[in-house]
Design an enzyme around this catalytic site. Structure first.
Site, PDB file in Angstrom:
ATOM      1  N   GLU A 100       1.821   6.947   8.972  1.00  0.00           N
ATOM      2  CA  GLU A 100       2.821   5.976   9.589  1.00  0.00           C
ATOM      3  C   GLU A 100       3.752   5.550   8.652  1.00  0.00           C
ATOM      4  O   GLU A 100       3.520   5.607   7.494  1.00  0.00           O
ATOM      5  CB  GLU A 100       1.745   4.867  10.243  1.00  0.00           C
ATOM      6  CG  GLU A 100       2.629   3.975  10.722  1.00  0.00           C
ATOM      7  CD  GLU A 100       1.969   2.618  11.595  1.00  0.00           C
ATOM      8  OE1 GLU A 100       0.798   2.739  11.217  1.00  0.00           O
ATOM      9  OE2 GLU A 100       2.520   1.863  12.438  1.00  0.00           O
ATOM     10  N   ASN A 245       1.365   3.493  21.940  1.00  0.00           N
ATOM     11  CA  ASN A 245       0.343   3.359  20.839  1.00  0.00           C
ATOM     12  C   ASN A 245      -0.124   1.862  21.051  1.00  0.00           C
ATOM     13  O   ASN A 245       0.754   0.991  21.140  1.00  0.00           O
ATOM     14  CB  ASN A 245       0.942   3.348  19.551  1.00  0.00           C
ATOM     15  CG  ASN A 245      -0.098   2.878  18.290  1.00  0.00           C
ATOM     16  OD1 ASN A 245      -1.083   3.701  18.002  1.00  0.00           O
ATOM     17  ND2 ASN A 245       0.166   1.687  17.973  1.00  0.00           N
ATOM     18  N   GLU A 246      -1.457   1.779  21.309  1.00  0.00           N
ATOM     19  CA  GLU A 246      -2.004   0.380  21.578  1.00  0.00           C
ATOM     20  C   GLU A 246      -1.104  -0.196  22.554  1.00  0.00           C
ATOM     21  O   GLU A 246      -0.605  -1.578  22.198  1.00  0.00           O
ATOM     22  CB  GLU A 246      -2.199  -0.281  20.198  1.00  0.00           C
ATOM     23  CG  GLU A 246      -3.370   0.434  19.318  1.00  0.00           C
ATOM     24  CD  GLU A 246      -3.632  -0.145  18.115  1.00  0.00           C
ATOM     25  OE1 GLU A 246      -3.355  -1.291  17.808  1.00  0.00           O
ATOM     26  OE2 GLU A 246      -4.474   0.325  17.596  1.00  0.00           O
ATOM     27  N   TYR A 325     -11.471   0.825  14.234  1.00  0.00           N
ATOM     28  CA  TYR A 325     -11.650   0.607  12.729  1.00  0.00           C
ATOM     29  C   TYR A 325     -13.182  -0.063  12.286  1.00  0.00           C
ATOM     30  O   TYR A 325     -13.794  -0.828  13.136  1.00  0.00           O
ATOM     31  CB  TYR A 325     -10.625  -0.318  12.354  1.00  0.00           C
ATOM     32  CG  TYR A 325      -9.348   0.411  12.282  1.00  0.00           C
ATOM     33  CD1 TYR A 325      -8.666   1.402  11.235  1.00  0.00           C
ATOM     34  CD2 TYR A 325      -8.487   0.463  13.425  1.00  0.00           C
ATOM     35  CE1 TYR A 325      -7.601   1.841  11.254  1.00  0.00           C
ATOM     36  CE2 TYR A 325      -7.252   1.001  13.324  1.00  0.00           C
ATOM     37  CZ  TYR A 325      -6.656   1.705  12.303  1.00  0.00           C
ATOM     38  OH  TYR A 325      -5.594   2.547  12.411  1.00  0.00           O
ATOM     39  N   GLU A 380      -7.191   6.853  15.722  1.00  0.00           N
ATOM     40  CA  GLU A 380      -7.229   5.762  14.522  1.00  0.00           C
ATOM     41  C   GLU A 380      -8.615   5.421  14.321  1.00  0.00           C
ATOM     42  O   GLU A 380      -9.192   5.009  15.090  1.00  0.00           O
ATOM     43  CB  GLU A 380      -6.307   4.668  14.767  1.00  0.00           C
ATOM     44  CG  GLU A 380      -4.884   4.868  14.857  1.00  0.00           C
ATOM     45  CD  GLU A 380      -3.807   3.821  14.774  1.00  0.00           C
ATOM     46  OE1 GLU A 380      -4.378   2.775  14.303  1.00  0.00           O
ATOM     47  OE2 GLU A 380      -2.923   3.935  15.333  1.00  0.00           O
ATOM     48  N   GLN A 429      -5.217   5.882   7.040  1.00  0.00           N
ATOM     49  CA  GLN A 429      -4.350   6.769   6.909  1.00  0.00           C
ATOM     50  C   GLN A 429      -4.462   7.997   5.826  1.00  0.00           C
ATOM     51  O   GLN A 429      -4.916   7.760   5.371  1.00  0.00           O
ATOM     52  CB  GLN A 429      -3.113   6.160   7.070  1.00  0.00           C
ATOM     53  CG  GLN A 429      -3.020   5.113   8.329  1.00  0.00           C
ATOM     54  CD  GLN A 429      -1.369   4.527   8.656  1.00  0.00           C
ATOM     55  OE1 GLN A 429      -0.697   4.807   7.919  1.00  0.00           O
ATOM     56  NE2 GLN A 429      -1.460   3.668   9.528  1.00  0.00           N
TER      57      GLN A 429
HETATM   58  O1  AHR Z   1      -3.226   1.893  10.997  1.00  0.00           O
HETATM   59  C1  AHR Z   1      -2.569   0.432  11.341  1.00  0.00           C
HETATM   60  C2  AHR Z   1      -2.454   0.077  12.496  1.00  0.00           C
HETATM   61  O2  AHR Z   1      -3.553  -0.194  13.144  1.00  0.00           O
HETATM   62  C3  AHR Z   1      -1.654   0.970  13.399  1.00  0.00           C
HETATM   63  O3  AHR Z   1      -0.256   1.004  13.452  1.00  0.00           O
HETATM   64  C4  AHR Z   1      -1.928   0.345  14.704  1.00  0.00           C
HETATM   65  O4  AHR Z   1      -1.996   1.462  15.864  1.00  0.00           O
HETATM   66  C5  AHR Z   1      -3.327  -0.158  14.561  1.00  0.00           C
HETATM   67  O5  AHR Z   1      -3.521  -1.160  14.855  1.00  0.00           O
END
Ligand code: AHR
Length: 576
Positions: A100, A245-246, A325, A380, A429
């Site tokens: 990103e 995205n989201e 995450y 992600e 990332q």
């Molecule tokens: O990876 C960081 C951020 O986490 C990304 O931009 C987003 O899609 C997620 O919330």
């Protein structure tokens, strides 16, 4: 999912079972002591001396059993593999990366510009390219993340780049010097495919449609001529298209219904015209999916999948994204270095939730798509810790330790066990941001422990999943009990069997015995990754604190015997 493949689940049963059997051993020892003193035949307290002797004896047995308890934990663990029982293909795209425009992920991480003193090819760092080639990166998701929903592609093409802002990530200037052509050049240099996320949040279907026409058409349109004038006359290949995205959050806070109306429009009009991608190798469209396991996420999955099942000819999708995450609590507060066994076990417990989350959303998907045509794209994932002290908090800089290597292996194992549904995944990332593969500082580069796991696991790319049956045992720290061991196996396209085995226990080695059916093992060799401490890291000055060394298994009576070091990840291949 087959019971055979659920080593982790078996392990919890095993943990409960071993506690149970410890209690049974206590009970048996107490009865034996009573019998040896013939206590049953004595009137209660008739002989104080004998009673005292009994108490002493019981205490001695109790402490002996407590001291002996680790022996239970050190029992040999048997892995059973029948190579004729194969499962789904472990898609190489589960080893995807995410880059990103965030902090130094792209600028300094990939792009230094053609005039930099740092060795580069057309502005792209040579050291980073060589490192990424070595782990066989299958695809890279770009330009975001949240950034994607504010990205306007025209600002990143041609000789005059427009400077904009990056309000999501530190409010810094976005020079747009790394744009479409630079990204495609970077992919070409590392040998990966493109996963482009288009702007649904603040862009238009027309803007996204024109981007895809610019990228992919072979016809002499104004846009393809512009592409040629900017240095690329042949159409580009785009393997994946992320539609938003989201969108439930940073991508525009949409309701499922609102998003679905956008999805249908983008799916219809954002076309890939590349002639080589019309029948075979078609671009796969990835819809926004869940970001957790709570009701709002299950409802989201339900809505999108139901709409897909009832779709008209005019729109389609091929994948549903899922973001997850390992963070434990929000905002991210765990330290990425300078932590101990408590934080090690807490983070690993949290990361294993990935399995439940995938199972939960897969079950919903199964209702509407029993043939598993729609992939679950975990695009992600990874650990998200507190920003390193002194760093810009908007740049999401964190260290990467042995804990992250183990976390990566456990997640890759989960994806492999769900290979029939999880066919794309992108760790967040790739460079200098969150759970990175690589960290750079000006001309310096260091490979993280997570990078090493991706390198060790490369042979599993496109291998066929082979179930491994085992009782994982348990590792306990404080109130946390985890499976002690995890393992996957895969048969590569040449027929060679590979095993990935993780010893989660940071204190005890594990002896494993591997029984193989359908293969006559002559030897097994590979690599193991470990380090002195759970929070050991690689730095520019000490780049090999967390590194691999060679291992080989002994062949004994047709079985393989291997000793796994505490807190280690091992990958071996079997020669027959
Ligand atoms: O990876 C960081 C951020 O986490 C990304 O931009 C987003 O899609 C997620 O919330």
């Amino acid at each position: 999912m087959s019971r055979l493949s659920t080593g982790i689940r078996v392990s919890f049963t095993r943990a409960v079972k071993s506690e149970h059997s410890l209690r049974q051993r206590h009970r048996a020892a107490y009865s034996a002591a009573r019998e040896s003193l013939n206590i049953a035949s004595l009137p209660l307290w008739s002989n104080l001396g004998q009673a005292a002797l009994l108490v002493q004896c019981l205490l001695a047995i109790h402490f002996a059993l407590i001291v002996a308890a680790p022996v239970v934990a050190q029992e040999k663990i048997e892995l059973r593999i029948d190579v004729s029982r194969t499962g789904a293909k472990i898609d190489r795209n589960i080893f995807g990366q995410f880059a990103e425009h965030l902090g130094h992920g792209v600028y300094q991480g990939i792009w230094v510009g053609p005039n930099s003193k740092i060795p580069n090819t057309r502005g792209i760092r040579n050291d980073v390219v060589a490192a990424l080639k070595a782990i066989k990166v299958p695809n890279v998701r770009w330009p975001g993340g949240c950034f994607a929903d504010e990205y306007h592609w025209r600002k990143g093409i041609g000789p005059q780049r427009v400077e904009t802002l990056n309000p999501n990530w530190g409010g810094v200037i976005e020079p747009n010097s790394f744009g479409t052509h630079e990204f495609m050049d970077f992919l070409d240099q590392i040998g990966a495919e493109a996963f482009i996320s288009v702007n649904v949040g603040s862009g238009t279907p027309q803007e996204a449609a024109e981007w895809l026409e610019y990228l992919t058409t072979a016809q002499p349109t104004t846009l393809s001529k512009e592409r040629a004038a900017n240095g690329h006359s042949a159409p580009y290949k785009i393997a994946y298209l992320g539609i938003g995205n989201e969108s439930w959050d940073c991508g525009g806070n949409m309701t499922p219904d609102y998003y679905l109306s956008q999805l249908k429009i983008y799916s219809r009009f954002v076309r890939n015209f590349n002639p080589t991608q019309q029948n075979k190798e078609q671009m796969l469209k990835i819809a926004v999916g869940p970001g957790g396991g709570e009701a709002r996420w299950t409802e989201w999955t339900e809505s999108v999948m139901k709409a897909w099942q009832n779709r008209q000819w005019s729109w389609d999708m091929n994948g549903l994204s899922m973001h997850n995450y390992t963070v434990v609590r929000w905002p991210p507060a765990f330290k990425s270095v300078g932590f101990g066994e408590t934080e090690y076990s807490q983070i690993l417990k949290s990361t294993l939730e990935m399995d439940n989350l995938i199972s939960k959303h897969s079950a919903i998907m199964d209702k509407y798509d029993p043939e598993k045509r729609i992939a679950l794209a975990v695009d992600e994932w990874g650990a998200w810790y507190a920003p390193l002290p002194g760093s810009n908090p908007g740049f999401l800089v964190q260290q990467n330790s042995l804990r992250d290597a183990i976390l990566a292996a456990l997640n890759l194992n989960v994806f492999a066990r769900h290979a029939d549904r999880v066919r794309i995944a992108n760790i967040a990332q790739m460079i200098n941001v969150l759970q990175a593969m690589i960290m750079t500082d000006k001309g310096q580069m260091v490979l993280t422990p997570t990078y090493r796991v991706f390198k060790m696991y490369a042979p599993f790319q496109d291998s066929t999943f082979v179930p491994v049956t085992f009782n994982a045992g348990s590792y306990t720290h404080g109130d946390i009990t985890l499976p002690r061991l995890d393992a996957i196996a895969g048969k590569d396209t040449a027929g060679k069997l590979w095993l990935g085995i993780t010893n989660v226990d940071p204190n005890q080695p594990v002896e494993v015995e591997i029984s193989l059916t359908g293969i006559n093992a002559k030897s097994a060799t590979g690599e193991t990754l470990t380090a002195p401490k759970v929070d050991s890291v690689n730095t520019f000055n000490s780049p090999n604190t967390v590194t691999t060394k060679s291992v080989s298994a002994k062949v004994q009576g047709g079985k393989l015997a291997l000793r796994l070091e505490p807190k280690s990840v091992t990958v071996i291949s079997v020669e027959q």
